[in-house]
Design an enzyme around this catalytic site. Structure first.
Site, PDB file in Angstrom:
ATOM      1  N   ARG A  38       0.818  -1.217   0.000  1.00 11.88           N
ATOM      2  CA  ARG A  38       0.000   0.000   0.000  1.00 11.88           C
ATOM      3  C   ARG A  38       0.853   1.269   0.000  1.00 11.88           C
ATOM      4  O   ARG A  38       0.436   2.292  -0.539  1.00 11.88           O
ATOM      5  CB  ARG A  38      -0.949  -0.005   1.204  1.00 11.88           C
ATOM      6  CG  ARG A  38      -2.075  -1.020   1.045  1.00 11.88           C
ATOM      7  CD  ARG A  38      -3.005  -1.028   2.231  1.00 11.88           C
ATOM      8  NE  ARG A  38      -4.152  -1.892   1.983  1.00 11.88           N
ATOM      9  CZ  ARG A  38      -5.074  -2.178   2.884  1.00 11.88           C
ATOM     10  NH1 ARG A  38      -4.999  -1.652   4.101  1.00 11.88           N
ATOM     11  NH2 ARG A  38      -6.085  -2.970   2.587  1.00 11.88           N
ATOM     12  N   LYS A  53     -20.988 -16.781   0.016  1.00  8.42           N
ATOM     13  CA  LYS A  53     -22.409 -16.499   0.247  1.00  8.42           C
ATOM     14  C   LYS A  53     -23.051 -15.654  -0.842  1.00  8.42           C
ATOM     15  O   LYS A  53     -22.496 -14.642  -1.267  1.00  8.42           O
ATOM     16  CB  LYS A  53     -22.579 -15.787   1.594  1.00  8.42           C
ATOM     17  CG  LYS A  53     -22.214 -16.644   2.800  1.00  8.42           C
ATOM     18  CD  LYS A  53     -22.469 -15.887   4.101  1.00  8.42           C
ATOM     19  CE  LYS A  53     -22.181 -16.771   5.310  1.00  8.42           C
ATOM     20  NZ  LYS A  53     -22.458 -16.047   6.577  1.00  8.42           N
ATOM     21  N   GLY A  62     -10.476  -9.035  -1.825  1.00  6.01           N
ATOM     22  CA  GLY A  62      -9.299  -9.597  -1.168  1.00  6.01           C
ATOM     23  C   GLY A  62      -8.912 -10.992  -1.609  1.00  6.01           C
ATOM     24  O   GLY A  62      -7.747 -11.263  -1.912  1.00  6.01           O
ATOM     25  N   GLY A  94     -13.644  -3.261   0.437  1.00  6.08           N
ATOM     26  CA  GLY A  94     -15.039  -2.861   0.610  1.00  6.08           C
ATOM     27  C   GLY A  94     -15.452  -1.717  -0.293  1.00  6.08           C
ATOM     28  O   GLY A  94     -16.582  -1.672  -0.778  1.00  6.08           O
TER      29      GLY A  94
END
Length: 421
Positions: free
Chosen positions: A35, A222, A378, A401
């Site tokens: 990062r 999911k 991720g 996110g």
């Protein structure tokens, strides 16, 4: 909209919001500087113009003010080394020391502020409320922190002439330094950094200006966590490949026997609705037809290849089977725009990595043939890195996110603050 490439930072102080939320080991040393490296093009552009930099970032999730393990002083040596200039440090982002050091910055100099989240005002959420606080007390605390947040934001803005947001990973948060601070700068003095601009461009290339055929590969465990993404993509893609654990919910919804495979029973009707919507909209929804089933969730499990709809009792599907790999790989290779979000199996175990690896290789092949490919989320990023194919695709997102919410079609505060829409 102002861009970093056409702005001259000569003689300007730039407040640059970065995402230096990097992993540290027990000795509080940086173990993965990815990062930090990602922000270097932005930081070096400002310095090469003759500007100076105030770096703002968070590290971890401190809940009760300053904690040594979350101090940005631990990453200072790594930032200085990678940037190639000594980086000064202010041990309190709101303190007089920070203001003085920011004011004294000369062209080519860099100052890093202490962790912004040491102040509750950064996130704008009250801290220290007792568990039995009344609704009135909660409302009063919320009002108080919002008022304090205004002063906090104004103080940060006062350090600089220009605001640069290069923290796409926090663009979905309406925090002081990621969104609210932009209000204190004129339109031509606030802009995305290079990383942020690349992230935005990459997603919009998939969602708004994509070359057809467009293929989205959506995986993970999911359906419930990906339903908004699937619905938003339904009007934008030609092919939708559903892989990973979530595929078994679709299999069961169609009457399949899935053994002990992952399944959300409360999502069965929704799975069928998605399939019906795909047929109605002309979207080619492709589900796995076979899988690698295991007798337990473990690296040394016994395995067998079986139909996705005929998994024996006590067994669970943990990866794509060879027939599914062949079908899906062909679709990917014939695509011009590709989005991959979510692995095809439990790729962390080598026995169940073949599906994700094959999809990654197909994406790389399509990219070599001129397709635009975006890898995000991720697990997908971890997979593309595991197979050493990150440099064979068009773009690997750092967003997490923020990327997911962007793909879902949500308005991200960090983007709106710069663009105005």
């Amino acid at each position: 909209m102002q861009t970093i490439d056409n702005f001259n930072f000569a003689g300007k102080k730039a407040f640059v919001r970065v995402d230096f939320n990097v992993p540290l080991n027990d000795q509080l040393q940086v173990t993965d500087p990815t990062r930090i490296r990602a922000a270097l093009p932005t930081l070096k552009k400002i310095l090469s113009d003759g500007g100076s930099i105030i770096i703002g970032s968070h590290l971890g999730r401190p809940k009760n003010g300053p904690e040594d393990k979350f101090s940005l002083k631990h990453i200072l040596p790594t930032v200085s080394e990678l940037l190639g200039v000594p980086v000064q440090f202010a041990d309190d982002c709101m303190g007089e020391d920070a203001a003085k050091k920011a004011a004294a910055l000369k062209p080519g100099e860099v100052l890093m502020l202490e962790n912004l989240r040491f102040y509750a005002e950064e996130e704008g959420k009250p801290r220290g409320l007792s568990a039995d606080a009344t609704e009135e007390e909660k409302a009063a605390a919320k009002k108080e922190i919002k008022e304090k947040q205004k002063e906090f934001t104004k103080r940060l803005a006062s350090y600089a002439d220009v605001y640069v947001n290069d923290a796409f990973g926090t663009a979905h948060r309406a925090h002081a330094s990621t969104a609210l601070i932009a209000e204190y700068f004129d339109a031509d003095h606030k802009m995305f950094g290079k990383l942020m601009q690349n992230e935005v461009d990459a997603v919009e290339k998939v969602l708004k200006t994509a070359k057809k055929p467009v293929t989205a590969i959506i995986g993970g465990s999911k359906v419930s966590t990906k339903i908004t993404i699937i619905k938003n993509l339904m009007t934008k893609v030609d092919n939708l490949l559903i892989v990973g654990g979530m595929a078994f919910t679709f299999s069961k919804a169609q009457g399949g026997k899935i053994g002990n495979s992952l399944c959300e029973d409360d999502m069965l009707d929704l799975a069928n609705e998605i399939l019906a919507e795909g047929k109605k909209s002309g979207v080619n929804i492709i589900l796995p037809t076979d899988c690698v089933a295991a007798d337990k969730f473990a690296a040394d499990a016994n395995t067998q290849i079986c139909s996705d709809k005929e998994i024996p009792d006590g067994w669970m599907g943990l990866d794509l089977g060879p027939e599914s790999i062949k079908t899906m790989s062909e679709v990917i290779k014939n695509s011009k725009t590709i989005l991959w979000n979510g692995p095809a199996g439990v790729f962390e175990f080598d026995k169940f990595a073949a599906g994700s690896k094959a999809l990654a290789e197909a994406i790389a092949a399509a990219t070599a043939n001129g397709a635009f490919s975006l890898i995000g989320g991720g697990d997908s990023v971890a997979a593309i890195n595991k197979f050493n194919l990150a440099d064979k695709v068009s773009y690997v997102s750092t967003g997490g996110g923020a990327l997911l919410e962007f793909i879902e079609g949500k308005e991200l505060p960090g983007i709106k603050a710069i663009r105005g829409y």
